[in-house]
Write a protein that holds these residues in place. Structure first.
Motif, PDB file in Angstrom:
ATOM      1  N   CYS A   1       0.845  -1.194   0.000  1.00  0.00           N
ATOM      2  CA  CYS A   1       0.000   0.000   0.000  1.00  0.00           C
ATOM      3  C   CYS A   1       0.882   1.246   0.000  1.00  0.00           C
ATOM      4  O   CYS A   1       1.782   1.383   0.824  1.00  0.00           O
TER       5      CYS A   1
ATOM      6  N   GLY B   1      -0.191  -0.225   7.142  1.00  0.00           N
ATOM      7  CA  GLY B   1      -1.617  -0.461   7.375  1.00  0.00           C
ATOM      8  C   GLY B   1      -2.369   0.838   7.503  1.00  0.00           C
ATOM      9  O   GLY B   1      -1.998   1.690   8.315  1.00  0.00           O
ATOM     10  N   CYS B   2      -3.416   1.005   6.697  1.00  0.00           N
ATOM     11  CA  CYS B   2      -4.235   2.206   6.768  1.00  0.00           C
ATOM     12  C   CYS B   2      -5.624   1.863   6.241  1.00  0.00           C
ATOM     13  O   CYS B   2      -5.891   0.727   5.873  1.00  0.00           O
TER      14      CYS B   2
ATOM     15  N   LEU C   1      -7.029   2.679   3.511  1.00  0.00           N
ATOM     16  CA  LEU C   1      -6.999   2.362   2.084  1.00  0.00           C
ATOM     17  C   LEU C   1      -6.781   0.863   1.849  1.00  0.00           C
ATOM     18  O   LEU C   1      -7.355   0.269   0.957  1.00  0.00           O
ATOM     19  N   CYS C   2      -5.936   0.255   2.672  1.00  0.00           N
ATOM     20  CA  CYS C   2      -5.591  -1.155   2.471  1.00  0.00           C
ATOM     21  C   CYS C   2      -6.274  -2.029   3.513  1.00  0.00           C
ATOM     22  O   CYS C   2      -5.874  -3.158   3.733  1.00  0.00           O
TER      23      CYS C   2
HETATM   24 ZN   LIG Z   1      -2.371   1.263   3.530  1.00  0.00          ZN
END
Ligand SMILES: [Zn+2]
Lengths: 687, 349
Positions: free
Chosen positions: B271, B278-279, B281-282
């Motif tokens: 991502c 890790g956010c 969006l993913c």
């Molecule tokens: Zn992400």
């Protein structure tokens, strides 16, 4: 498939240090996506080819292999050893008859039971896996289903007529109320379990309510069977009934697990004090499956993966997954375990090795180009050219849905019988394949206008459909001002703007299109529609249409009265066919070396006389030196008699080889004026 | 009417021209003498019609000469004034310009062409085919016989009645659920080696939500030759990902299942929103799935009459919408189908 890690660990020798997340990640890395983790419970997504992993044991095999394989000396329990097709003692007292090949195996055992609640540990495991505990007997069957993937069913023997079991096709109209209290009507394509009188279960899908285990049940018949996947799938689909059992049967249950499943269930009943086995096991297994042996060639493994997996790793991976591997020179002879219904050929084994070796470890290479590459399909290149042309001309590309509402499609179809309809549409709004690009474009245009975006020019190229087949078209719609600037009043687009797009496109295909009034265009304002034709070796060929959209169509989409929308559509197939006929690259003509002479002509004509007729008369009566005729003014009102218009044309004369004289041009113009007067009764207008 | 009045007019014009000191003055002079309605020269020309017939010709040519003189003198003076214009004649350049209309290719087209261009540069032929398909090309030849559970992976939209195929082939009975049928169509018509991509619309009976629409766009890829390996697949798709995202990207292959490839995998890219930490969006995984791929299943080769012992190949399929979401930072796939100009006009030309 939800599985508690504690349960998986009962069958897999996993490192003590591995936490829930580690185990989830390891199993995900070999092809089982993790949908979620809750406490000790991991929810794995099981692909359609792996019914064996719809069980804790199946997942345990993958987990232990993902962690490096079974360590020597570890005792990971396999299935209880019940010899194939062997009778375990005498048969049970309930006779079993298989009347259809759709049932490959049917095993039955009896047990005396005391129905009550399950112990907490058992109920908790079911709950963790998403199955509601019901009573100790039903819970045991579900526990076995989850643990080894063998669906089971318990009948109340007292409720079975006979008692006996017949596995047969349902009779036409045969009725059965299933455990979910739904009255179902069966048909002869469905396999059922019946007693001496009637159907008591839908094979592999769901049991019936009448023979259900209840608080008063004292003796059960435990079924552990194998039904043909396609049959269970068809029945489940037809009844709209998906169950834990049908999900496994339709993907393929382990043929050899039927008796093992019974043994597991009987042991468990005993262990939790719910009951005890009564008599032997009946095992009807008419044609036992043969051993499946596959040869894995080292050369094929290397070639397909593009990597050399060491012998020891091939052995480790396959053995840990339950394959029986015998090295043979550089290759391997492999026996496929009965639960691996997805493995039938060498490529399947290479996948197993690749999966656990790690696709990420395979070195990336780039394939050599051994033959000259080809240009893109002509259709692809053409579509690209067309899009750039229209974008450059100020139209925005839209992408609209291929399926639309019947009512929206009808005005744009030659007749509603030619519409292609979808048998199982998502909704009525998406029930018909578009017969034209225009309804979707009109929707998109309206969407913008409703949001106060006044000037909208859209196009889309793509497929349209009729019962004759699929065709490629390009469509466009225009609305709003032709130009927006403070220095001049706003003028709305009109039919000629839409016609101009058609001419531009035809020009891109190297043809000139001609327009004629279109009388029968159902979506057009009468008198504001043009059918487009191109010359096809002397014949006139219809290629599309341009028109002003009916106010009923625009108001139906929420546009106020008075908003003019024009649009058009060209059939790309027709234009491509034409181009095919003149496929040679277009050659340029040498530039003129001599000056041209222009003469302007203003004539009064009947208002109803088409410009094309005037142009035709001029061209028919002019020498070859007339190279262009162009209307530059059309006027009616003051100074022009009612019923007439003043039309001004610019005539351009030029000769390829010499400079024209005034006299010969004058003579040509006089001849043209004379012909116009004779043919159309036109009068010359003083300048 | 006489020749002398023509000379008078000429003199009057010279005087007026000399007196003109601004473009506005010059415009007034032009109107005074040449206006079609009340211009003095215009009136003069009209009056010739009333002159005695024997004088008309001579007067006519005098008048024409005067008219030409005046036009030339005005034009020359115009040019001089323009070249030496003062500040009060300046145009207010801060007023809005007259901008030519320009349209944009739809973002889905732009992403699709971006993908096409990358593979064309790698020597792939771009092919297209029908959106309504028959069962053979969409399922059967792709190792999905009737009643194959994998058919459930793609909920199919069926036509109420078969529609004839253009090439007199099998009549279409469904809306294609993927572009993979183009693998079959191409291999049926061509011998190896094969190196194609096939972009196009596909259809599934999915409800609308932020990540699903019943119609979307795929690009299928297929390479077949005598020594094509999983390593080649990786190298090709890694190269694609770097070209597409125009950056060094970290990729990950996850084993997966498709009936027509074996081994099968899904390709994730790290991502870019969070560099893998890790956010949203993913979905907090650090990875974004961009395509499915695998080695062509021997059953597919058998279906098209290729020698499965001699040839190997790889295939891949990617969703254009999914790539477009990443590229444009859009979070709802439905945006691509609304055709809202306020959205479309934000996309680069
Ligand atoms: Zn992400």
């Amino acid at each position: 498939m939800k599985a508690p890690v504690s349960w998986i660990r009962e069958f897999a020798d996993l490192p003590a240090s591995a936490g829930v997340n580690d185990i989830a990640a390891a199993v995900a890395s070999v092809g089982f996506e993790v949908a979620g983790i809750e406490g000790d419970v991991i929810d794995f997504e099981i692909t359609a080819n792996r019914p064996d992993c719809l069980s804790v044991r199946g997942l345990a095999r993958e987990a232990r292999t993902a962690f490096g394989g079974q360590s020597p000396g570890s005792r990971v329990p396999g299935l209880p050893a019940v010899a194939r097709n062997a009778k375990v003692g005498p048969e049970s007292e309930v006779p079993v008859t298989i009347e259809s090949e759709l049932c490959g195996r049917y095993a039955l055992a009896l047990a005396d039971v005391t129905v009550g609640p399950s112990p907490a540990w058992l109920a908790d495991r079911l709950t963790a896996c998403g199955i509601r505990p019901i009573n100790n007997v039903v819970d045991v069957t579900n526990y076995v289903l989850l643990e080894i993937g063998q669906p089971m069913h318990a009948f109340d023997v007292a409720r079975l007529a006979g008692p006996e079991i017949r596995v047969r096709m349902a009779r036409a109209g045969e009725a059965l109320t299933t455990l979910d209290r739904q009255a179902r009507t069966l048909d002869p394509s469905m396999l059922v379990i019946a007693d001496a009188a009637r159907a008591v279960a839908i094979a592999g899908v769901m049991g019936g309510a009448t023979s259900e285990v209840s608080a008063s049940t004292s003796r059960i018949a435990l079924e552990s069977a194998w039904f043909q996947p396609a049959s269970v799938r068809a029945t489940s689909k037809r009844l709209g009934l998906k169950t834990e059992a049908s999900a496994r049967f339709e993907r393929g249950v382990d043929l050899e697990a039927a008796t093992a499943g019974l043994a597991c269930a009987l042991d468990l009943l005993e262990r939790i004090g719910a009951g005890h086995r009564l008599g032997g096991i009946t095992d009807r297994y008419p044609s036992p499956a043969a051993d499946r042996a596959v040869i894995l060639l080292r050369s094929r493994l290397d070639r397909l993966l593009g990597d050399q997996v060491p012998d020891a790793d091939v052995m480790r991976i396959l053995t840990s997954l339950g394959f029986v591997v015998t090295p043979a020179g550089t290759d391997w002879h492999i026996r496929v375990p009965s639960w691996r219904v997805d493995v039938a050929r060498e490529a399947d084994l290479i996948e197993e090795v690749g999966r656990h070796w790690g696709v990420n470890r395979v070195p990336a290479t780039f394939p050599a180009l051994r033959t000259p590459p080809h240009r893109a399909d002509a259709a692809v290149l053409r579509a690209r050219r067309l899009r750039r042309l229209l974008c450059g001309a100020g139209l925005q590309e839209a992408v609209t849905f291929t399926f639309i509402e019947q009512a929206a499609a009808e005005p744009f179809a030659s007749d509603s019988a030619s519409l292609v309809t979808i048998a199982n549409p998502l909704s009525e709004k998406f029930a018909v394949l578009r017969p034209s690009m225009l309804p979707g474009l009109l929707d998109a245009l309206s969407y913008n206008r409703r949001r106060d975006i006044a000037d909208v020019r859209l196009f889309e190229a793509g497929s349209v459909f009729s019962t004759q087949g699929e065709r490629q078209r390009v469509g466009w719609v225009l609305s709003g001002a032709r130009q927006v600037h403070w220095s001049q009043p706003l003028a709305d687009v009109d039919l000629f703007d839409a016609l101009g797009v058609a001419e531009l496109l035809a020009g891109a295909f190297g043809v000139t299109c001609r327009s004629e009034p279109a009388a029968d265009a159902p979506w057009c304002v009468p008198g504001r529609a043009a059918a487009l034709f191109v010359d096809d070796g002397g014949a006139s060929k219809y290629v599309g249409i341009v028109g002003q959209l009916l106010p009923t169509l625009t108001s139906a989409r929420g546009l106020p009265a008075g908003v003019t929308v024009v649009g058009g559509e060209l059939d790309l197939h027709e234009l491509i066919d034409l181009q095919g006929a003149n496929a040679a690259p277009r050659r340029v003509t040498p530039l003129p070396r001599h000056p041209s002479v222009q003469r302007d002509l203003s004539i009064l004509i009947d208002a109803g006389l088409p410009a094309a007729a005037v142009r035709g008369t001029i061209q028919a009566n002019a020498p070859a030196t007339l190279v262009d005729v162009r209307e530059f003014d059309r006027y009616h009102g003051k100074g022009v008699p009612t019923g007439q218009v003043s039309l001004s044309l610019r005539l351009t004369f030029r000769d390829r080889d010499r400079t024209l004289t005034d006299a010969e041009v004058q003579q040509a113009v006089e001849a043209i004026v004379e012909a116009l007067t004779r043919t159309h009764g036109t009068t010359l207008r003083g300048n | 009417m006489a020749a002398s009045s023509i000379e008078d007019l000429s003199r009057q014009f010279r005087a007026a021209l000399d007196a003109a000191s601004s473009p506005a003055d010059l415009k007034a002079v032009r109107d005074d003498f040449l206006s079609r309605k009340q211009g003095r020269v215009t009136a003069l020309v009209k009056s010739i019609a009333t002159a005695p017939p024997e004088e008309r010709r001579a007067l006519g040519s005098l008048a024409n000469a005067l008219k030409q003189d005046i036009e030339e003198a005005l034009d020359a003076r115009d040019a001089v004034m323009l070249a030496t214009a003062g500040p009060k004649d300046a145009v207010d350049v801060s007023l809005p310009a007259r901008r030519p209309w320009v349209g944009r290719r739809h973002p889905l087209t732009q992403v699709r062409e971006r993908v096409e261009d990358i593979f064309m540069a790698m020597g792939y032929q771009v092919i297209v085919g029908p959106e309504i398909e028959d069962d053979w090309h969409n399922f059967e030849a792709l190792n999905m016989p009737a009643s194959h559970p994998a058919r459930d992976m793609q909920d199919t939209l069926y036509l109420s009645a078969p529609v004839p195929a253009p090439d007199n082939g099998r009549a279409a009975t469904l809306l294609r659920t993927h572009t993979s049928g183009m693998q079959i169509r191409y291999m049926e018509a061509h011998d190896p080696p094969v190196r194609i991509i096939a972009p196009g619309r596909v259809y599934r009976r999915d409800n609308f939500d932020a990540t699903h629409t019943p119609m979307f766009t795929q690009v299928e890829g297929l390479v077949v030759d005598e020594h094509i390996s999983l390593g080649d697949l990786k190298g090709t798709l890694n190269a694609f990902a770097e070209e597409f995202f125009d950056a060094k990207v970290t990729t990950r292959f996850r084993p997966s299942f498709f009936p027509y490839t074996e081994p099968s995998a899904e390709l994730d890219v790290e991502c870019q929103g969070c560099s893998g930490r890790g956010c949203g969006l993913c979905k907090h995984t650090g990875w974004i799935e961009i395509l499915g791929c695998g080695m062509v299943h021997p059953a597919v080769f058998e279906a098209v009459g290729y020698d499965a012992n001699r040839y190997t190949g790889f295939a891949f399929g990617m969703g254009i919408e999914r790539l477009a979401l990443r590229l444009y930072g859009v979070d709802d796939i439905r945006m691509f189908y609304e055709n809202d100009l306020r959205f479309l006009e934000q996309i680069a030309l």
